[in-house]
Design a protein around this motif. Structure first.
Motif, mmCIF file in Angstrom:
data_model
loop_
_atom_site.group_PDB
_atom_site.id
_atom_site.type_symbol
_atom_site.label_atom_id
_atom_site.label_comp_id
_atom_site.label_asym_id
_atom_site.label_seq_id
_atom_site.Cartn_x
_atom_site.Cartn_y
_atom_site.Cartn_z
ATOM 1 N N ASP A 108 0.627 -1.103 -0.023
ATOM 2 C CA ASP A 108 0.272 -0.004 -0.055
ATOM 3 C C ASP A 108 0.641 1.366 0.019
ATOM 4 O O ASP A 108 0.386 2.290 -0.471
ATOM 5 C CB ASP A 108 -0.835 -0.027 1.274
ATOM 6 C CG ASP A 108 -1.943 -0.892 1.015
ATOM 7 O OD1 ASP A 108 -2.255 -1.654 0.334
ATOM 8 O OD2 ASP A 108 -2.668 -1.447 2.025
ATOM 9 N N CYS A 109 1.948 1.257 0.694
ATOM 10 C CA CYS A 109 2.843 2.497 0.711
ATOM 11 C C CYS A 109 3.335 2.708 -0.613
ATOM 12 O O CYS A 109 3.604 3.989 -0.797
ATOM 13 C CB CYS A 109 4.171 2.209 1.568
ATOM 14 S SG CYS A 109 5.083 0.860 1.171
ATOM 15 N N TYR A 110 3.428 1.882 -1.625
ATOM 16 C CA TYR A 110 3.757 1.987 -2.949
ATOM 17 C C TYR A 110 2.543 2.550 -3.857
ATOM 18 O O TYR A 110 2.692 3.359 -4.643
ATOM 19 C CB TYR A 110 4.790 1.200 -3.531
ATOM 20 C CG TYR A 110 5.974 0.811 -2.693
ATOM 21 C CD1 TYR A 110 7.073 1.929 -2.722
ATOM 22 C CD2 TYR A 110 5.969 -0.466 -2.185
ATOM 23 C CE1 TYR A 110 8.268 1.667 -1.913
ATOM 24 C CE2 TYR A 110 7.246 -0.672 -1.418
ATOM 25 C CZ TYR A 110 8.398 0.193 -1.294
ATOM 26 O OH TYR A 110 9.422 0.022 -0.637
ATOM 27 N N ALA A 111 1.408 1.818 -3.426
ATOM 28 C CA ALA A 111 0.159 1.883 -4.273
ATOM 29 C C ALA A 111 -0.550 3.329 -4.039
ATOM 30 O O ALA A 111 -1.003 3.811 -5.068
ATOM 31 C CB ALA A 111 -0.523 0.685 -4.057
ATOM 32 N N GLY A 112 -0.200 3.887 -2.914
ATOM 33 C CA GLY A 112 -0.683 5.051 -2.620
ATOM 34 C C GLY A 112 -2.104 4.925 -1.945
ATOM 35 O O GLY A 112 -2.466 6.035 -1.267
ATOM 36 N N VAL A 149 -6.350 -1.602 -0.706
ATOM 37 C CA VAL A 149 -7.460 -2.082 -1.420
ATOM 38 C C VAL A 149 -8.736 -2.038 -1.005
ATOM 39 O O VAL A 149 -9.900 -1.697 -1.508
ATOM 40 C CB VAL A 149 -7.180 -3.632 -1.488
ATOM 41 C CG1 VAL A 149 -8.275 -4.332 -2.150
ATOM 42 C CG2 VAL A 149 -5.627 -3.998 -2.321
ATOM 43 N N GLU A 150 -8.710 -2.006 0.634
ATOM 44 C CA GLU A 150 -9.987 -1.686 1.252
ATOM 45 C C GLU A 150 -10.696 -0.321 0.857
ATOM 46 O O GLU A 150 -11.879 -0.193 0.756
ATOM 47 C CB GLU A 150 -9.981 -1.877 2.710
ATOM 48 C CG GLU A 150 -9.463 -3.122 3.331
ATOM 49 C CD GLU A 150 -7.825 -3.360 3.192
ATOM 50 O OE1 GLU A 150 -7.472 -4.469 3.794
ATOM 51 O OE2 GLU A 150 -7.328 -2.742 2.500
ATOM 52 N N SER A 151 -9.959 0.771 0.610
ATOM 53 C CA SER A 151 -10.392 2.024 0.412
ATOM 54 C C SER A 151 -10.941 2.035 -1.031
ATOM 55 O O SER A 151 -11.836 2.649 -1.278
ATOM 56 C CB SER A 151 -9.266 3.012 0.650
ATOM 57 O OG SER A 151 -9.486 4.156 0.109
ATOM 58 N N LYS A 152 -10.068 1.417 -2.035
ATOM 59 C CA LYS A 152 -10.579 1.386 -3.405
ATOM 60 C C LYS A 152 -11.921 0.687 -3.438
ATOM 61 O O LYS A 152 -12.733 1.204 -4.294
ATOM 62 C CB LYS A 152 -9.550 0.697 -4.127
ATOM 63 C CG LYS A 152 -8.134 1.355 -4.333
ATOM 64 C CD LYS A 152 -6.983 0.571 -5.118
ATOM 65 C CE LYS A 152 -5.830 1.454 -5.297
ATOM 66 N NZ LYS A 152 -4.824 0.885 -5.779
ATOM 67 N N LEU A 153 -11.969 -0.573 -2.731
ATOM 68 C CA LEU A 153 -13.121 -1.414 -2.836
ATOM 69 C C LEU A 153 -14.326 -0.571 -2.306
ATOM 70 O O LEU A 153 -15.485 -0.495 -2.798
ATOM 71 C CB LEU A 153 -12.904 -2.576 -2.138
ATOM 72 C CG LEU A 153 -12.246 -3.652 -2.783
ATOM 73 C CD1 LEU A 153 -12.036 -4.910 -2.070
ATOM 74 C CD2 LEU A 153 -12.623 -3.969 -4.185
ATOM 75 N N LYS A 157 -7.558 -8.706 3.026
ATOM 76 C CA LYS A 157 -8.146 -7.521 2.493
ATOM 77 C C LYS A 157 -9.484 -7.599 1.792
ATOM 78 O O LYS A 157 -9.894 -6.889 1.092
ATOM 79 C CB LYS A 157 -7.040 -7.198 1.322
ATOM 80 C CG LYS A 157 -5.736 -6.733 1.793
ATOM 81 C CD LYS A 157 -4.731 -6.401 0.710
ATOM 82 C CE LYS A 157 -3.328 -6.146 1.114
ATOM 83 N NZ LYS A 157 -3.228 -4.863 1.816
ATOM 84 N N GLY A 158 -9.764 -8.772 1.827
ATOM 85 C CA GLY A 158 -11.376 -8.914 1.642
ATOM 86 C C GLY A 158 -11.477 -9.642 0.164
ATOM 87 O O GLY A 158 -12.625 -9.532 -0.449
ATOM 88 N N ILE A 159 -10.334 -10.188 -0.285
ATOM 89 C CA ILE A 159 -10.255 -10.891 -1.553
ATOM 90 C C ILE A 159 -10.314 -12.328 -1.609
ATOM 91 O O ILE A 159 -9.265 -13.168 -0.986
ATOM 92 C CB ILE A 159 -9.230 -10.420 -2.514
ATOM 93 C CG1 ILE A 159 -8.979 -8.865 -2.301
ATOM 94 C CG2 ILE A 159 -9.064 -10.947 -3.840
ATOM 95 C CD1 ILE A 159 -7.911 -8.374 -2.856
ATOM 96 N N THR A 160 -11.357 -13.052 -2.291
ATOM 97 C CA THR A 160 -11.406 -14.494 -2.318
ATOM 98 C C THR A 160 -10.955 -14.769 -3.513
ATOM 99 O O THR A 160 -11.097 -14.185 -4.802
ATOM 100 C CB THR A 160 -13.151 -15.033 -2.305
ATOM 101 O OG1 THR A 160 -13.625 -14.347 -1.126
ATOM 102 C CG2 THR A 160 -13.110 -16.290 -2.414
#
Length: 293
Positions: free
Chosen positions: A163-167, A170-174, A245-248
């Motif tokens: 996340d520190c590189y992605a900015g 995943v939870e926020s994006k979803l 992260k909530g990904i199946t």
């Protein structure tokens, strides 16, 4: 089926499949199921059936002709590679060269077919309109004959992008994606574009040349997010991280079964990125498909 080492042998085998299916013309574009700019060799169907190895081109095969449309960047290459193949070069940037649709309407009287996985929803719709009144159907006629030495779908491992590189997590994006559901009165989003999946789920890979992508599909629903990817790509550690992260995770090829089982759901798709086969699978379950482009 025995090995087919020459283009004429492959064309003969394809025409046998066309005859069985009642197809008068079969179109083989230089695309893949994810509408990628760069694609894995597994989906190089246009190159396999025509002999032309350029990145951009579309082959059209009828009962007695085989043609290859490409642009001026590839004319010299195509001329050399098509020698002895019985495939004719159509120089699409020449002023007197008909489009594929124009040529089909002038030279074909029966049904035209394409592999639905190789056409986006919008491209398929545009083709159907352009060749009307010729009927357009979908079927995969390359798979039954390309059985020898077909490259596998890449099985390179994915890795979680921190996340520190992605900015953004995943939870926020979803959460932001699911807000779009409410705004559009939808319950799901289907994603086929590999770069979009990589961005949304913060994953990277080496399945595709020149792009850090992982081959897969993503289905975001109100209470879950499923990544359809071959399990051999995912380490136990990364699988646990994705789950947290909530990904199946589900097998790559199971995307169609999953869509078939969806019922009465409003699903958002990008008509320029999602292929016609996925759209047809969704439509069979009385789902409402909303195009977002």
């Amino acid at each position: 089926m025995s090995a087919m080492n020459t283009i004429p042998q492959r064309l003969t085998a394809l025409r046998e499949q066309m005859k069985k299916a009642g197809i008068s013309a079969y179109i083989v574009p230089g695309t893949d199921p994810h509408n990628s700019e760069y694609m894995a060799a597994h989906w190089a169907e246009m190159q396999w059936i025509s002999g032309f190895q350029g990145e951009t081109g579309t082959a059209v095969i009828t009962t007695d002709q085989a043609l290859l449309w490409t642009d001026s960047r590839y004319y010299l290459q195509a001329e050399q590679e098509l020698k002895g193949t019985t495939v004719s070069l159509m120089r699409e940037s020449d002023i007197d060269c008909p489009t594929i649709a124009q040529w089909l309407k002038q030279n074909v009287q029966g049904t035209v077919a394409v592999n639905a996985e190789m056409y986006t929803v919008n491209a398929f719709s545009s083709l159907r309109e352009a060749i009307s009144p010729l009927p357009l159907t979908t079927c995969d006629l390359i798979r039954p004959i390309w059985t020898d030495n077909r490259p596998d779908i890449p099985m390179n491992p994915l890795y979680v992008y921190q996340d520190c590189y992605a900015g953004e997590s995943v939870e926020s994006k979803l959460t932001r994606v699911r807000q779009v559901f409410k705004d559009e009165h939808a319950q799901a989003l289907l994603i086929a574009a590999l770069d979009e999946i990589g961005w949304l789920l913060n994953i990277r890979g080496t399945d595709v040349d020149y792009t850090p992508c992982v081959i897969g599909y993503a289905l975001v629903e109100e209470t879950r997010c499923t990544l359809f990817v071959d399990s051999r790509k995912v380490s136990k550690e990364d699988a646990a991280t994705l789950q947290a992260k909530g990904i199946t995770l589900s097998p790559y090829e199971s995307i169609y079964d999953a869509l078939h089982k969806m019922k009465d759901t409003t699903v958002l798709i990008d008509g320029n990125r999602v292929n016609e086969a996925l759209y047809e699978a969704l439509s069979e379950g009385n789902n409402k498909v909303k195009l977002i482009s």
